[in-house]
Motif scaffolding. Structure first.
Motif, PDB file in Angstrom:
ATOM      1  N   PHE A 103       0.846  -1.183   0.000  1.00 23.08           N
ATOM      2  CA  PHE A 103       0.000   0.000   0.000  1.00 23.08           C
ATOM      3  C   PHE A 103       0.888   1.242   0.000  1.00 23.08           C
ATOM      4  O   PHE A 103       2.081   1.188   0.296  1.00 23.08           O
ATOM      5  CB  PHE A 103      -0.903   0.015   1.241  1.00 23.08           C
ATOM      6  CG  PHE A 103      -0.127  -0.036   2.527  1.00 23.08           C
ATOM      7  CD1 PHE A 103       0.329   1.128   3.136  1.00 23.08           C
ATOM      8  CD2 PHE A 103       0.161  -1.254   3.123  1.00 23.08           C
ATOM      9  CE1 PHE A 103       1.059   1.080   4.306  1.00 23.08           C
ATOM     10  CE2 PHE A 103       0.886  -1.302   4.298  1.00 23.08           C
ATOM     11  CZ  PHE A 103       1.339  -0.138   4.893  1.00 23.08           C
ATOM     12  N   LYS A 104       0.282   2.372  -0.290  1.00 21.47           N
ATOM     13  CA  LYS A 104       0.981   3.643  -0.241  1.00 21.47           C
ATOM     14  C   LYS A 104       0.695   4.311   1.097  1.00 21.47           C
ATOM     15  O   LYS A 104      -0.445   4.305   1.563  1.00 21.47           O
ATOM     16  CB  LYS A 104       0.552   4.546  -1.399  1.00 21.47           C
ATOM     17  CG  LYS A 104       0.950   4.011  -2.773  1.00 21.47           C
ATOM     18  CD  LYS A 104       0.532   4.959  -3.890  1.00 21.47           C
ATOM     19  CE  LYS A 104       0.976   4.431  -5.253  1.00 21.47           C
ATOM     20  NZ  LYS A 104       0.564   5.338  -6.363  1.00 21.47           N
ATOM     21  N   ILE A 105       1.723   4.907   1.704  1.00 22.57           N
ATOM     22  CA  ILE A 105       1.561   5.490   3.032  1.00 22.57           C
ATOM     23  C   ILE A 105       0.498   6.577   3.038  1.00 22.57           C
ATOM     24  O   ILE A 105      -0.263   6.724   4.005  1.00 22.57           O
ATOM     25  CB  ILE A 105       2.912   6.036   3.566  1.00 22.57           C
ATOM     26  CG1 ILE A 105       2.755   6.446   5.037  1.00 22.57           C
ATOM     27  CG2 ILE A 105       3.407   7.167   2.712  1.00 22.57           C
ATOM     28  CD1 ILE A 105       2.426   5.349   5.986  1.00 22.57           C
ATOM     29  N   ASN A 106       0.394   7.342   1.951  1.00 19.89           N
ATOM     30  CA  ASN A 106      -0.608   8.412   1.906  1.00 19.89           C
ATOM     31  C   ASN A 106      -2.030   7.852   1.963  1.00 19.89           C
ATOM     32  O   ASN A 106      -2.933   8.474   2.530  1.00 19.89           O
ATOM     33  CB  ASN A 106      -0.441   9.262   0.650  1.00 19.89           C
ATOM     34  CG  ASN A 106       0.771  10.172   0.727  1.00 19.89           C
ATOM     35  OD1 ASN A 106       1.266  10.459   1.820  1.00 19.89           O
ATOM     36  ND2 ASN A 106       1.273  10.623  -0.423  1.00 19.89           N
ATOM     37  N   GLU A 107      -2.210   6.667   1.362  1.00 28.95           N
ATOM     38  CA  GLU A 107      -3.532   6.038   1.426  1.00 28.95           C
ATOM     39  C   GLU A 107      -3.842   5.608   2.848  1.00 28.95           C
ATOM     40  O   GLU A 107      -4.959   5.802   3.340  1.00 28.95           O
ATOM     41  CB  GLU A 107      -3.606   4.831   0.489  1.00 28.95           C
ATOM     42  CG  GLU A 107      -4.982   4.153   0.523  1.00 28.95           C
ATOM     43  CD  GLU A 107      -5.062   2.916  -0.351  1.00 28.95           C
ATOM     44  OE1 GLU A 107      -6.138   2.285  -0.356  1.00 28.95           O
ATOM     45  OE2 GLU A 107      -4.057   2.577  -1.004  1.00 28.95           O
ATOM     46  N   LEU A 108      -2.843   5.016   3.531  1.00 23.59           N
ATOM     47  CA  LEU A 108      -3.058   4.598   4.912  1.00 23.59           C
ATOM     48  C   LEU A 108      -3.364   5.803   5.800  1.00 23.59           C
ATOM     49  O   LEU A 108      -4.300   5.757   6.612  1.00 23.59           O
ATOM     50  CB  LEU A 108      -1.826   3.861   5.437  1.00 23.59           C
ATOM     51  CG  LEU A 108      -1.873   3.457   6.922  1.00 23.59           C
ATOM     52  CD1 LEU A 108      -3.049   2.526   7.194  1.00 23.59           C
ATOM     53  CD2 LEU A 108      -0.561   2.801   7.339  1.00 23.59           C
ATOM     54  N   VAL A 109      -2.600   6.880   5.628  1.00 25.47           N
ATOM     55  CA  VAL A 109      -2.829   8.074   6.441  1.00 25.47           C
ATOM     56  C   VAL A 109      -4.221   8.636   6.181  1.00 25.47           C
ATOM     57  O   VAL A 109      -4.913   9.074   7.110  1.00 25.47           O
ATOM     58  CB  VAL A 109      -1.743   9.140   6.151  1.00 25.47           C
ATOM     59  CG1 VAL A 109      -2.112  10.475   6.798  1.00 25.47           C
ATOM     60  CG2 VAL A 109      -0.390   8.663   6.662  1.00 25.47           C
TER      61      VAL A 109
END
Length: 227
Positions: A103-109
């Motif tokens: 996953f991309k960190i921006n999506e998780l955030v």
């Protein structure tokens, strides 16, 4: 700063998430096993939990079920297992969201922030706390025990609300003072807190000399028991 409990056993992923989430102003506490996660959860106060599904000694499902026994904080499943049955099971047992690896960190955030916003909106709608025959009417600032109003000071009222909002969780003296008193009341210390606790017990306990609702956990802090 929002506090996140991250339950994950992949060291490289842990390091990356700790660094990235701290950059987004989150304070991260890590647990790598089910057993460690149980201890971390009971010993701390968190705003959100991120759970890996597969752990060395069990499943993230087990931790989610444990959390839901006493808390409604947001839970996000973080897993490589993207099969529909696992996703559905996670949501059915109380998970708020899921994200699959990689996953991309921006999506998780983004998902973390969305879960926190939903949680805050729900909490704003809560107007009453109730346990052990005690009811707190938050909009009115009233405390009622077995049908009779109890007169509490501001400090006693704040203490009672904090404990009732965190049932069965050991709250350390430091956590209590940090949550309830800011720098304007920096004179609050352990002795003062103990006095407030004693006065609160005098007003809410059936037998203040032998408290059953608000107990002292020696060397650790205090716990609100739900009978």
């Amino acid at each position: 700063m929002k506090k996140i409990l991250l339950v994950e056993d992949d060291l490289s992923l842990i390091e990356g998430l700790e660094f990235s989430l701290s950059k987004h102003n989150f304070e991260v506490t890590v647990a790598r096993t089910v057993q460690e996660a149980r201890g971390r959860f009971h010993d701390g106060i968190y705003d959100l939990v991120i759970l890996d599904l597969m752990l060395p000694d069990g499943s993230g499902f087990d931790i989610c079920k444990m959390i839901r026994q006493t808390s409604d904080i947001p839970v996000i499943f973080l897993t490589a297992a993207d099969e529909e049955v696992n996703i559905v099971m996670g949501l059915d047992i109380g998970g708020d969201d899921y994200i699959t690896k990689p996953f991309k960190i921006n999506e998780l955030v983004s998902r973390i922030n969305a879960a926190l916003r939903r949680s805050a909106a729900i909490k704003e709608q809560i107007t009453e706390l109730s346990s052990n025959g005690i009811t707190v009417k938050l909009l009115e600032g009233r405390v009622i025990k077995n049908g009779t109003d109890i007169d509490l000071t501001s400090a006693e009222y704040r203490l009672l609300c904090l404990f009732m909002q965190n049932p069965r969780i050991i709250l350390s003296r430091e956590q209590i003072m940090q949550k309830l008193w800011d720098s304007r009341e920096s004179f609050i210390d352990d002795n003062t807190l103990a006095v407030y606790i004693s006065r609160l017990r005098d007003k809410i306990e059936d037998d203040p000399r032998h408290p059953s609702f608000l107990t002292t956990i020696r060397g650790m802090g205090y716990k609100w028991h739900v009978m």
